[in-house]
Design a protein around this motif. Structure first.
Motif, mmCIF file in Angstrom:
data_model
loop_
_atom_site.group_PDB
_atom_site.id
_atom_site.type_symbol
_atom_site.label_atom_id
_atom_site.label_comp_id
_atom_site.label_asym_id
_atom_site.label_seq_id
_atom_site.Cartn_x
_atom_site.Cartn_y
_atom_site.Cartn_z
ATOM 1 N N CYS A 4 0.079 6.761 -10.417
ATOM 2 C CA CYS A 4 0.493 5.722 -9.478
ATOM 3 C C CYS A 4 1.975 5.422 -9.678
ATOM 4 O O CYS A 4 2.466 5.405 -10.808
ATOM 5 N N HIS A 5 2.686 5.180 -8.585
ATOM 6 C CA HIS A 5 4.104 4.861 -8.684
ATOM 7 C C HIS A 5 4.245 3.385 -9.038
ATOM 8 O O HIS A 5 4.044 2.516 -8.208
ATOM 9 N N VAL A 6 4.563 3.077 -10.311
ATOM 10 C CA VAL A 6 4.680 1.688 -10.747
ATOM 11 C C VAL A 6 6.096 1.372 -11.201
ATOM 12 O O VAL A 6 6.395 0.239 -11.545
ATOM 13 N N TYR A 7 6.981 2.359 -11.216
ATOM 14 C CA TYR A 7 8.335 2.137 -11.681
ATOM 15 C C TYR A 7 9.232 1.709 -10.517
ATOM 16 O O TYR A 7 9.050 2.128 -9.380
ATOM 17 N N SER B 54 4.429 1.300 -4.468
ATOM 18 C CA SER B 54 3.563 0.890 -5.576
ATOM 19 C C SER B 54 2.212 0.429 -5.048
ATOM 20 O O SER B 54 1.204 0.496 -5.752
ATOM 21 N N GLN B 55 2.198 -0.045 -3.792
ATOM 22 C CA GLN B 55 0.968 -0.480 -3.136
ATOM 23 C C GLN B 55 1.026 -0.079 -1.671
ATOM 24 O O GLN B 55 2.093 -0.127 -1.051
ATOM 25 N N PRO C 161 8.984 -1.440 -5.075
ATOM 26 C CA PRO C 161 9.722 -2.171 -6.111
ATOM 27 C C PRO C 161 11.153 -1.617 -6.168
ATOM 28 O O PRO C 161 11.347 -0.466 -6.558
ATOM 29 N N THR D 205 11.688 -6.827 -4.832
ATOM 30 C CA THR D 205 10.621 -5.972 -4.299
ATOM 31 C C THR D 205 10.629 -6.098 -2.785
ATOM 32 O O THR D 205 10.756 -7.192 -2.233
ATOM 33 N N GLN E 134 0.373 -9.493 -2.134
ATOM 34 C CA GLN E 134 1.560 -8.836 -2.671
ATOM 35 C C GLN E 134 2.630 -9.857 -3.047
ATOM 36 O O GLN E 134 3.299 -9.722 -4.084
#
Length: 407
Positions: free
Chosen positions: A17-20, A162-163, A174, A180, A214
């Motif tokens: 998952c892209h969290v950065y 990220s979502q 983000p 964000t 969000q």
């Protein structure tokens, strides 16, 4: 052993998952543009009257689209922002080939190290007016669905998410440790509960709930939420706002205010215009293919935001083009002015004001225009719409091409 395998599986999911954040920089630069309305030349190249029809339209330089995009691509690469953001109406009327060609152009920009993110506009998905213009008749052209949109632009924003919202094309980026970005899909299509062409915008209940979730998460992270969407958060013209301002906008304003959204980036109205509603700025970008072919440049740090517009130059004079279209379109409204010279001056004045209003620079000419015979003739006309339209354009002393706010 099973426990170790399970933990490894969970770690793989988390890493996948892209969290950065998109950037590790404290200072960000964003280029924002809207309403490109890109139309492949293949869809009108044999139609002798297509260009003429554009000269009686709304000023879009559709037949110069490739040249405008070439100039824009060069400008973006030269500026080298952290993000290029496009707020919808990417195509003329949702042509699949146009979307695919534009996505290829945007991926070329990505290859130069510039992140790209897009959201759809009301013209882009399931457009019932999608067609080509042939020599003797229209011809069939394929449009796209919401799912196809996401697939075509998979490397233009969704790869940074990220979502993602399953019931629309909205997603979250983000940006860095301070900001964000919510990319909000405000359009009618099969994912949002509609499949007919509707210029108005809305957030269905599921989208509102997802958006607030969000915002809660962003607030918990101690970050500032920014929002981009195609439709406007508030009215940008007192006369022409139906179908431009998003439905139930007060409910959305209340949510944005609750979670301290400082500004929204929108488009749709084709007018470079900045309005404030309950402390929230709505920055509406003019169409990139309308004079003066402008886009916005945003510079952000943890304390402030600055915004200004820049314009492109192409082989044709975009200002002359826009004013010629304005005169062509509105000339019949001035027949009641019997004096031919005065009628010509009134039409010229209307075209001049119309250009500066859509360019966001009415403040530069307002005082001088009110002293002209053309303006006085317009304000003496019996045609209430023309008078009210002129008043609506002249009803602002605001500089709409730059903005500085503390955050």
């Amino acid at each position: 052993m099973k426990k170790i395998i399970y933990m490894l599986f969970i770690m793989m999911i988390l890493v996948g998952c892209h969290v950065y954040p998109m950037s590790e920089k404290n200072d960000l630069k964003i280029v924002v543009a809207s309403d490109i309305h890109y139309f492949l030349r293949d869809y009108y190249k044999d139609c002798e009257w297509f260009e003429e029809s554009m000269m009686y339209g709304d000023g879009k330089m559709v037949t110069y689209g490739d040249e405008i995009l070439d100039a824009f691509e060069k400008a973006v690469i030269d500026i080298h922002p952290d993000l290029l953001l496009l707020t919808g109406d990417l195509t003329f009327n949702g042509e699949k080939g146009g979307h695919e060609s534009l996505a290829q152009r945007l991926e070329r920009i990505s290859q130069e190290g510039v992140n790209v993110a897009v959201i759809p506009g009301n013209h882009d998905i399931e457009n019932i007016y999608t067609k080509g213009y042939g020599k003797d008749d229209y011809f069939e052209v394929e449009n796209i669905t919401g799912k196809q949109f996401k697939s075509i632009y998979k490397n233009c924003g969704y790869h940074l998410a990220s979502q993602e919202h399953k019931d629309s094309l909205s997603y979250v980026i983000p940006l860095n440790d301070d900001y964000t970005l919510l990319m909000m899909d405000s359009n009618y299509h099969e994912l949002t509960g509609g499949n007919s062409f509707n210029t108005g915008g809305r957030f269905p209940e599921s989208t509102l709930e997802w958006m607030e979730d969000q915002l809660i998460s962003i607030q918990k992270d101690g970050k500032i939420p920014l929002v981009a969407m195609h439709h406007n958060l508030t009215n940008h013209n007192e006369l022409l706002n139906q179908g431009y301002t998003i439905n139930d906008n007060q409910q959305i304003v209340d949510i944005f205010k609750k979670y301290h959204v400082p500004f929204v980036l929108s488009g749709h109205v084709h007018c470079q215009n900045i309005q404030q509603i309950e402390g929230i700025y709505d920055i509406a970008s003019s169409s990139l293919v309308d004079a003066p072919l402008q886009y916005g440049v945003i510079e952000l740090n943890h304390e402030k935001m600055s915004y200004h517009t820049q314009s492109l130059n192409i082989s044709a004079d975009s200002v002359e083009y826009f004013q010629t279209v304005s005169k062509n379109k509105m000339a019949d409204n001035f027949i009641s002015i019997k004096d031919e010279n005065l009628r010509k001056e009134a039409i010229e004045t209307m075209a001049l004001v119309n250009y500066h209003y859509f360019a966001g620079t009415i403040f530069k000419i307002k005082k001088d225009v009110t002293k002209t015979k053309g303006y006085q003739a317009i304000m003496s006309m019996k045609d209430e719409f023309i008078k009210n339209y002129m008043k609506s354009m002249m009803n602002s002393d605001t500089n709409h091409i730059s903005l500085n706010i503390d955050l």
